[in-house]
Scaffold this motif. Sequence first.
Motif, mmCIF file in Angstrom:
data_model
loop_
_atom_site.group_PDB
_atom_site.id
_atom_site.type_symbol
_atom_site.label_atom_id
_atom_site.label_comp_id
_atom_site.label_asym_id
_atom_site.label_seq_id
_atom_site.Cartn_x
_atom_site.Cartn_y
_atom_site.Cartn_z
ATOM 1 N N HIS A 165 3.220 -5.401 -17.970
ATOM 2 C CA HIS A 165 1.945 -6.006 -17.515
ATOM 3 C C HIS A 165 0.903 -5.165 -17.521
ATOM 4 N N PRO A 166 -0.459 -5.712 -17.922
ATOM 5 C CA PRO A 166 -1.787 -5.092 -17.964
ATOM 6 C C PRO A 166 -1.958 -4.555 -16.801
ATOM 7 N N VAL A 167 -1.755 -4.805 -15.501
ATOM 8 C CA VAL A 167 -1.962 -3.882 -14.302
ATOM 9 C C VAL A 167 -1.405 -2.546 -14.415
ATOM 10 N N VAL A 168 -0.256 -2.291 -15.138
ATOM 11 C CA VAL A 168 0.474 -0.974 -15.018
ATOM 12 C C VAL A 168 -0.484 0.130 -15.627
ATOM 13 N N ASP A 169 -1.258 -0.207 -16.621
ATOM 14 C CA ASP A 169 -2.316 0.559 -17.280
ATOM 15 C C ASP A 169 -3.523 0.998 -16.327
ATOM 16 N N THR A 170 -3.817 -0.204 -15.607
ATOM 17 C CA THR A 170 -4.682 0.126 -14.527
ATOM 18 C C THR A 170 -4.354 1.105 -13.523
ATOM 19 N N LEU A 171 -3.078 1.026 -12.805
ATOM 20 C CA LEU A 171 -2.663 1.682 -12.094
ATOM 21 C C LEU A 171 -2.272 3.281 -12.673
ATOM 22 N N VAL A 198 -4.097 6.452 -10.355
ATOM 23 C CA VAL A 198 -3.343 7.471 -9.944
ATOM 24 C C VAL A 198 -2.907 8.577 -10.634
ATOM 25 N N GLY A 199 -2.945 8.296 -11.831
ATOM 26 C CA GLY A 199 -2.510 9.391 -13.021
ATOM 27 C C GLY A 199 -1.161 8.648 -13.443
ATOM 28 N N ASP A 200 -0.904 9.144 -14.781
ATOM 29 C CA ASP A 200 0.223 8.486 -15.455
ATOM 30 C C ASP A 200 1.565 8.980 -14.780
ATOM 31 N N THR A 201 1.469 10.485 -14.538
ATOM 32 C CA THR A 201 2.855 10.848 -13.934
ATOM 33 C C THR A 201 3.266 10.043 -12.455
ATOM 34 N N HIS A 202 2.297 9.550 -11.817
ATOM 35 C CA HIS A 202 2.544 8.838 -10.451
ATOM 36 C C HIS A 202 2.790 7.332 -10.679
ATOM 37 N N VAL A 203 3.038 6.949 -11.890
ATOM 38 C CA VAL A 203 3.399 5.379 -11.934
ATOM 39 C C VAL A 203 4.870 5.396 -12.899
ATOM 40 N N LEU A 204 5.740 5.096 -12.331
ATOM 41 C CA LEU A 204 7.190 5.364 -12.863
ATOM 42 C C LEU A 204 7.481 3.788 -13.210
ATOM 43 N N THR A 205 8.000 3.729 -14.330
ATOM 44 C CA THR A 205 8.490 2.486 -15.134
ATOM 45 C C THR A 205 9.836 2.586 -15.679
ATOM 46 N N ARG A 206 10.600 1.556 -15.655
ATOM 47 C CA ARG A 206 12.006 1.727 -16.173
ATOM 48 C C ARG A 206 12.200 2.191 -17.509
ATOM 49 N N ASP A 207 11.091 1.998 -18.263
ATOM 50 C CA ASP A 207 11.533 2.346 -19.851
ATOM 51 C C ASP A 207 11.061 4.004 -19.857
ATOM 52 N N ARG A 208 10.614 4.474 -18.818
ATOM 53 C CA ARG A 208 10.523 5.988 -18.766
ATOM 54 C C ARG A 208 11.422 6.733 -17.693
ATOM 55 N N HIS A 209 11.741 6.006 -16.597
ATOM 56 C CA HIS A 209 12.465 6.633 -15.239
ATOM 57 C C HIS A 209 13.466 5.925 -14.953
ATOM 58 N N ASP A 210 14.279 6.711 -14.248
ATOM 59 C CA ASP A 210 15.282 6.185 -13.324
ATOM 60 C C ASP A 210 14.961 5.670 -12.044
ATOM 61 N N LEU A 211 14.927 4.411 -11.743
ATOM 62 C CA LEU A 211 14.138 3.815 -10.490
ATOM 63 C C LEU A 211 15.206 3.566 -9.441
ATOM 64 N N VAL A 214 6.744 1.627 -9.806
ATOM 65 C CA VAL A 214 6.879 2.342 -8.584
ATOM 66 C C VAL A 214 5.357 3.237 -8.701
ATOM 67 N N VAL A 215 4.427 3.202 -7.812
ATOM 68 C CA VAL A 215 3.257 3.820 -7.930
ATOM 69 C C VAL A 215 3.327 4.781 -6.698
ATOM 70 N N ARG A 216 2.856 6.146 -6.635
ATOM 71 C CA ARG A 216 2.872 7.021 -5.806
ATOM 72 C C ARG A 216 1.415 7.509 -5.690
ATOM 73 N N PRO A 217 0.700 6.962 -4.691
ATOM 74 C CA PRO A 217 -0.486 7.506 -4.484
ATOM 75 C C PRO A 217 -0.536 8.561 -3.842
ATOM 76 N N GLY A 218 -1.822 9.403 -3.813
ATOM 77 C CA GLY A 218 -1.898 10.814 -3.213
ATOM 78 C C GLY A 218 -2.742 10.735 -1.992
ATOM 79 N N SER A 219 -3.794 9.521 -1.774
ATOM 80 C CA SER A 219 -4.552 9.509 -0.832
ATOM 81 C C SER A 219 -4.545 8.139 -0.184
ATOM 82 N N THR A 220 -5.286 7.959 0.948
ATOM 83 C CA THR A 220 -5.752 6.399 1.477
ATOM 84 C C THR A 220 -6.780 5.917 0.404
ATOM 85 N N ALA A 221 -7.603 6.665 -0.170
ATOM 86 C CA ALA A 221 -8.439 5.892 -1.341
ATOM 87 C C ALA A 221 -7.624 5.375 -2.523
#
Length: 475
Positions: free
Chosen positions: A6-12, A16-29, A47-54
């Motif tokens: 989904h194109p929103v994944v690249d936006t995410l 927040v940074g590539d390492t903080h967006v986990l997807t099934r093709d790369r990670h065990d979720l 799975v998105v892991r933001p580091g701040s309220t912003a």
Amino acid sequence: MTARPHPVVDTLRALVGDTHVLTRDRHDLTAHEQDWRKRARGHALAVVRPGSTAEVAAVVKACVAAGVQVVPQGGNTGLVVGSTPDDSGRQVVLHLGRMNAVRGIDTANLTMTVEAGCVLQSVQEAAEQAGLLFPLSLAAEGSCTIGGNLATNAGGTQVVRYGNARELCLGLEVVTAQGEVWNGLGGLRKDNTGYDLRDLFVGSEGTLGIITAATLKLHPQPAARLTAWAAVPSMDAAVALLSLAHRRLGPGLTGFEVMGQFALGLVDRHFPQLRVPLWRESPYCVLLENSDSESEEHARAQFERLLETALDAGHVLDAVVAESIAQAQGLWHIRESIPLAQAEEGLNIKHDISIPVSRIPAFCAETDALLAQAIPGVRLVNFGHLGDGNLHYNVQAPADGDPVRFLSEEESRVNTLVFDAVTRHGGSISAEHGVGSLKAACLPHYKDPVALSLMRSIKTALDPQGLMNPGRVLA
């Protein structure tokens, strides 16, 4: 051919940074897609892991623009499937674990401001280091997070004195369903300037917005904390003991747990090293905690007078008072091991119900009999926070039955029987675990229709696209 993400994944990833967006093709979720009780397993878009309220706000705005649903997640320790994605593969799990800072402690104001991803035990320890007490205490406190505690209005073992999570929160920071940030973190005990938005978001289970931080209410540390374990002849006697404890200990009564004989027998069977006291000769045992502002000697004298009076009145058959912190912790560990022992026994039907304390003996007598008649040999794991009217009234298959088949074939019938009895006795089908998705379909049958209509109006007003934790609370 591999489907395009989904194109929103690249936006995410850009947000927040590539390492903080986990997807099934790369990670065990699995840890994010499966609920605590292993009742459900979903399939997240990411799975998105933001580091701040912003970053949370930016993620929500991106998801809203893309029409993508958001499932907030903390420690994922909930018991009603409220923080795991569905199996559509189109929901983003917003995991707040990176947002775990203690922003500040105001010892004069008796407040602490923390981020939503703070583990409850860490909050307790930070308060203790400041010479203060944050009293919320749960069996999952080593894993659950403050954001989840507030989103579900968690209870625990100290509610009889300090109240649920709602009563321990003075302010919130929330990202709305439009990606805006409401800063309501002021640690005021009085602010009469309109609708109480804090109380709106506490207990909303992530369906109205995402709690990102909270200002919590602290208390002075007690001078002494003592624990007693008492065998009682009946649930009526346990309620009588509770009334006596209120009169004799006043606000010093900080814990009052009831545990049925079969529940304690499961602990004895599966964890014999814990050495459960006094359980064989009585149908119930009670665990009491007395927190004293004067001294251990004063607390012990209060406890001894209370138990002597209760013994003379027949409310108590026998009792022990812990002689050390280690003994007290051991007694509490027995209580907290009941759910684990029940899991060892096999799959079961769980109920987290609240009933006026005065009605609990009648509820138990009536419902025990109805279940025994409906399912011969059924076993009842009855325990919980009698001090605030909250029972974990769980139903185990007959000893010779198949637990998997029992859960599959009997859950709906048992739930209806128990929930109908709860309603007859003026109670609630969810005391502290929330509604999640497990109980969402039941709510219209047991919630006042006007209340449901108001709830739906609030949901529509704050989350008109229905993207915040859909399918939870309101089916």
